[in-house]
Design a protein around this motif. Structure first.
Motif, PDB file in Angstrom:
ATOM      1  N   CYS A 214       0.853  -1.195   0.000  1.00 11.38           N
ATOM      2  CA  CYS A 214       0.000   0.000   0.000  1.00 11.38           C
ATOM      3  C   CYS A 214       0.891   1.248   0.000  1.00 11.38           C
ATOM      4  O   CYS A 214       1.800   1.348   0.820  1.00 11.38           O
ATOM      5  CB  CYS A 214      -0.896   0.007   1.235  1.00 11.38           C
ATOM      6  SG  CYS A 214      -1.763   1.584   1.458  1.00 11.38           S
ATOM      7  N   ALA A 216       0.132   4.150   0.987  1.00 18.64           N
ATOM      8  CA  ALA A 216      -0.146   5.017   2.141  1.00 18.64           C
ATOM      9  C   ALA A 216       0.416   4.441   3.440  1.00 18.64           C
ATOM     10  O   ALA A 216       1.159   5.110   4.149  1.00 18.64           O
ATOM     11  CB  ALA A 216      -1.653   5.242   2.263  1.00 18.64           C
ATOM     12  N   CYS A 217       0.076   3.182   3.760  1.00 20.54           N
ATOM     13  CA  CYS A 217       0.493   2.625   5.054  1.00 20.54           C
ATOM     14  C   CYS A 217       1.649   1.638   4.938  1.00 20.54           C
ATOM     15  O   CYS A 217       2.148   1.143   5.947  1.00 20.54           O
ATOM     16  CB  CYS A 217      -0.690   1.952   5.744  1.00 20.54           C
ATOM     17  SG  CYS A 217      -1.267   0.456   4.910  1.00 20.54           S
ATOM     18  N   TYR A 221       0.185  -6.839   1.161  1.00 19.95           N
ATOM     19  CA  TYR A 221      -0.927  -7.787   1.125  1.00 19.95           C
ATOM     20  C   TYR A 221      -0.616  -8.951   0.187  1.00 19.95           C
ATOM     21  O   TYR A 221      -0.131  -8.746  -0.924  1.00 19.95           O
ATOM     22  CB  TYR A 221      -2.205  -7.082   0.646  1.00 19.95           C
ATOM     23  CG  TYR A 221      -2.664  -6.021   1.616  1.00 19.95           C
ATOM     24  CD1 TYR A 221      -3.382  -6.376   2.751  1.00 19.95           C
ATOM     25  CD2 TYR A 221      -2.350  -4.679   1.413  1.00 19.95           C
ATOM     26  CE1 TYR A 221      -3.791  -5.407   3.655  1.00 19.95           C
ATOM     27  CE2 TYR A 221      -2.749  -3.706   2.319  1.00 19.95           C
ATOM     28  CZ  TYR A 221      -3.468  -4.079   3.438  1.00 19.95           C
ATOM     29  OH  TYR A 221      -3.860  -3.127   4.337  1.00 19.95           O
ATOM     30  N   CYS A 228      -5.970  -1.218  -0.653  1.00 19.23           N
ATOM     31  CA  CYS A 228      -5.746  -1.393   0.779  1.00 19.23           C
ATOM     32  C   CYS A 228      -7.073  -1.192   1.510  1.00 19.23           C
ATOM     33  O   CYS A 228      -7.694  -0.137   1.379  1.00 19.23           O
ATOM     34  CB  CYS A 228      -4.721  -0.371   1.273  1.00 19.23           C
ATOM     35  SG  CYS A 228      -4.520  -0.425   3.066  1.00 19.23           S
ATOM     36  N   ASP A 231      -6.810   2.008   3.898  1.00 17.58           N
ATOM     37  CA  ASP A 231      -6.707   3.359   3.337  1.00 17.58           C
ATOM     38  C   ASP A 231      -7.617   3.573   2.129  1.00 17.58           C
ATOM     39  O   ASP A 231      -7.824   4.712   1.701  1.00 17.58           O
ATOM     40  CB  ASP A 231      -5.258   3.637   2.930  1.00 17.58           C
ATOM     41  CG  ASP A 231      -4.331   3.553   4.132  1.00 17.58           C
ATOM     42  OD1 ASP A 231      -4.489   4.386   5.045  1.00 17.58           O
ATOM     43  OD2 ASP A 231      -3.494   2.637   4.176  1.00 17.58           O
TER      44      ASP A 231
HETATM   45 ZN   LIG Z   1      -2.836   1.060   3.420  1.00 19.41          ZN
END
Ligand SMILES: [Zn+2]
Length: 335
Positions: A214, A216-217, A221, A228, A231
């Motif tokens: 992801c 953003a974070c 996965y 995500c 997010d």
């Molecule tokens: Zn994320």
């Protein structure tokens, strides 16, 4: 999985099982009647006559005891046209599905009506049962309905018999010899993998385990889902994961079931691959089930390369690496 020039993979899937049940005293008597060319119905406490008979009264919930006979002629109450029959239906050519109230019954039953076109079917039409040439005590003993000029049959419903509570107990209790009906149930569909999952499956075909990070974070996965869930942003950066990981949680399978390929007990576990943020489910073998524990370090065992497809089954199972167990703190946020 079948591959093509497109970004995505798809595969045919068949989910199937045999639904098995004993017929019991009420349906057993109904099926016995079909074998003998007699349509058995049940009378409910509020006076309705229903075929096939209900095993329990819808009003009082007590067992059905009063069985009556209804005619093999009846009237179309409602119908629909089936222009494209599928496998397993009564005809391999267009026909009607009809709700037919047999003479003597108060409620209609559903079956096929043999007609060449929708113009030959109408509500209120008189029809009769066309029996199968060979009858075995199954619903297919009624081949279909066909049009008739016969007027409503007199004297229906006719008394047949009254079941006792003892019949119900002896016919369904342990050791009873009531016939069993086996109904094969099949669901065929095509599974279409997303572009991200397709990349995962293509990776497996090369002996790699591919996830996505992801933006953003930074969570990784596997298998990748394309976005995500925390997010809500698309994931696009591909990450190749290690083939080693840590058992987070697991379950010991003790229950045998049809089609099982491994003898119980065996363990299905969530494995947090090194570098991943969510665990992947797989088998842990090559170790007694009772020795498997949270934190155990494991590695992927691949099938022989010539058996590989584009499937998670390319990985036969995971087995212990022999390393010391991972500390709980290293995976406690990934349970
Ligand atoms: Zn994320």
């Amino acid at each position: 999985m079948t591959s093509s020039q497109s970004r995505t993979l798809s595969a045919p899937v068949r989910v199937s099982f045999d639904y098995t049940r004993s017929t019991g005293p009420v349906l057993g008597r109904y099926l016995e009647g079909l074998r003998d060319g007699v349509v058995v119905a049940g009378r409910t406490s509020d006076g309705r006559v229903i075929t096939p008979p209900l095993e329990f009264d819808p009003v009082t919930h007590s067992a059905t005891t009063e069985l009556v006979r209804v005619a093999e002629t009846g009237t179309v109450v409602s119908w629909t046209w089936c222009p494209e029959p599928v496998e397993g239906q009564p005809f391999d050519r267009p026909f009607a599905w009809a709700l037919v109230r047999l003479d003597g019954a108060t409620e209609p039953m559903l079956h096929a009506l043999d007609a060449a076109s929708p113009g030959e079917v109408h509500t209120g039409q008189r029809v009769r049962i066309r029996w199968a040439s060979e009858r075995v005590g199954a619903i297919t003993d009624i081949a279909c309905f066909e049009p008739t000029d016969a007027p409503p049959a007199p004297g229906m419903p006719a008394p047949l018999e009254t079941l006792t509570a003892r019949d119900a107990v002896t016919a369904t209790g342990p050791g009873a010899s009531t016939p069993v009906v086996i109904t094969p149930v099949n669901l065929d569909y095509t599974y279409a993998a997303s572009p991200e999952e397709s990349a995962f499956f293509r990776g497996l075909a090369e002996g790699r385990i591919v996830g996505q990070r992801c933006p953003a974070c930074s969570k990784v996965y596997v298998p990748p889902r394309g976005a995500c869930p925390t997010d809500g942003v698309p994931t696009s950066e591909e990450v190749e994961l290690a083939q080693t990981g840590t058992v987070t949680t697991f379950c010991v399978v003790n229950v045998p079931f049809m089609g099982q390929r491994i003898k119980p007990p065996y363990v299905s576990a969530y494995i947090l691959l090194d570098g991943a943020d969510i665990a992947l489910q797989h088998l842990i073998l090559d170790i007694p089930a009772e020795e498997i524990r949270m934190g155990m370090r494991v590695e992927a065992v691949w099938k022989p390369r010539e058996e590989w497809g584009t499937s998670i089954e390319n990985i036969s199972h995971f087995r212990p690496t022999g390393e010391p167990d991972a500390d709980y703190d290293t995976y406690k946020h990934h349970l």
